[in-house]
Design a protein around this motif. Sequence first.
Motif, PDB file in Angstrom:
ATOM      1  N   VAL A  10      30.284  -5.501  -9.438  1.00  0.00           N
ATOM      2  CA  VAL A  10      29.127  -4.795  -9.953  1.00  0.00           C
ATOM      3  C   VAL A  10      28.244  -5.744 -10.748  1.00  0.00           C
TER       4      VAL A  10
ATOM      5  N   ASP B   3      23.299  -3.464  -9.170  1.00  0.00           N
ATOM      6  CA  ASP B   3      23.954  -1.969  -9.021  1.00  0.00           C
ATOM      7  C   ASP B   3      23.117  -1.096 -10.175  1.00  0.00           C
TER       8      ASP B   3
ATOM      9  N   TRP C  25      31.866   1.960 -12.623  1.00  0.00           N
ATOM     10  CA  TRP C  25      32.065   0.786 -12.023  1.00  0.00           C
ATOM     11  C   TRP C  25      33.403   0.148 -11.993  1.00  0.00           C
TER      12      TRP C  25
ATOM     13  N   ARG D 246      37.332  -2.049  -7.075  1.00  0.00           N
ATOM     14  CA  ARG D 246      36.246  -2.729  -7.002  1.00  0.00           C
ATOM     15  C   ARG D 246      36.445  -4.078  -7.421  1.00  0.00           C
TER      16      ARG D 246
ATOM     17  N   SER E  13      29.514   4.426  -5.278  1.00  0.00           N
ATOM     18  CA  SER E  13      28.368   3.843  -5.684  1.00  0.00           C
ATOM     19  C   SER E  13      27.358   3.887  -4.858  1.00  0.00           C
ATOM     20  N   ARG E  14      26.101   3.756  -5.214  1.00  0.00           N
ATOM     21  CA  ARG E  14      24.997   3.590  -4.434  1.00  0.00           C
ATOM     22  C   ARG E  14      24.876   2.009  -3.942  1.00  0.00           C
TER      23      ARG E  14
ATOM     24  N   ALA F 146      22.873  -1.125  -2.894  1.00  0.00           N
ATOM     25  CA  ALA F 146      21.635  -1.767  -3.434  1.00  0.00           C
ATOM     26  C   ALA F 146      20.739  -2.110  -2.198  1.00  0.00           C
TER      27      ALA F 146
END
Length: 394
Positions: free
Chosen positions: A44, A48, A183, A188, A221-222, A224
């Motif tokens: 992250v 983000d 996050w 991750r 998560s989206r 980028a």
Amino acid sequence: MPVLTTGPRDPTGPRHLTLDNGLQLVGVRRPGSPLAALRLRIDVGSADEAPGEHGLAHVLEHLVVRCSMGGGRVADGALVEAATGRPHTSYDALVRTGDIATAGDVLGAAFRQLKPDTRHLAAELAAIRRERAQRTADVRWRVQEAMFAALCPDTPYAHPVLGDPGTVDGLTPEAVHRFHSRWYHPSRATLVIGSDRVDEELAALAERARLRAPGHPRTESRAAAPPPDGHAVVSEAAGAGRRAVAVGFTEPGAPADADAGFALARRSVRAARGIDVLRLRLRSHTCTWVLLSATDESAAVRSVAVALRAVRELLLGPDGAALLRTEALIPELRSAEDIQQSVADASDASDASEASDRIPAARPTTATGVGEVADVIARWQRRFAAALPEGPPT
């Protein structure tokens, strides 16, 4: 805690373990080292951040060290060093081998629920304001950030890691808590350790309950938005009739010179012409750039292209092999002995994103040839020269 073994079973290469909470553990063997290096890399960064969050990843890095890690002190001396970038955030510790378990506990605390009080948040925001004042006073930093904005328009990569001052100053403990919960999950993250007894240390770290996932689940998560493939030249007056100039280009994927060829070409150019070629991975793309002083932007681009061509001619000349060996290969091999650099390289090579997005952290060998390095420099020459609207210099 169940552990899955992944990756090649090369007895000399890095060890890879995946814990049942998704955390990637990577071990780098450093025989005879009295010190151990650890890096926790979390996927992250400022890329983000959504609108209204610009600067939050960097604020979170500060608060994780201050609150979750208790100031980041390991045992009786070492301090955790932290950094936020566009694609990720990292936490590093260099410790004595006897303090590896303690360092693992300190870094693992990053995943605990974070609910800072207003006093701690205010203290870190004051520190970030001082950091911002120092950065913005540097014309090279301002030009570099302007270059990223020009290279990555309408994407999250365009805004600076330090974010928007108004947004940062208006952050609340609740906003920090929500961003952390979204996050900071082991799935991750990658924890890399370099030590003399890496197999034993990896097994011990894998069993420590404090590296388990906290109570909150990972949320999707989206992604980028990727930057375009293109060039940018930006500058700012630096006094005495000179300008600070950034010349850069982005390209999709990992370029062919992403391994040892890049490191040796960079060292050769820096030694022969004093130009430092920089590179940053932006997940789906790679950004390559230089910073220099020149009378104007066109002169800067031309000087870079001419310098690269001159270095390539030196390498392909009668003394090229000696130049490569003394100015690039030997220094790069020496840097490979640095335990922290080895851990950083392994962290980059073990990115938790898709395998196609990885840049291998290959080290040069004595078999790396002049022709390979010259080809890398020739490609840079073409890409930098393409930033000139009237065409490459003659």
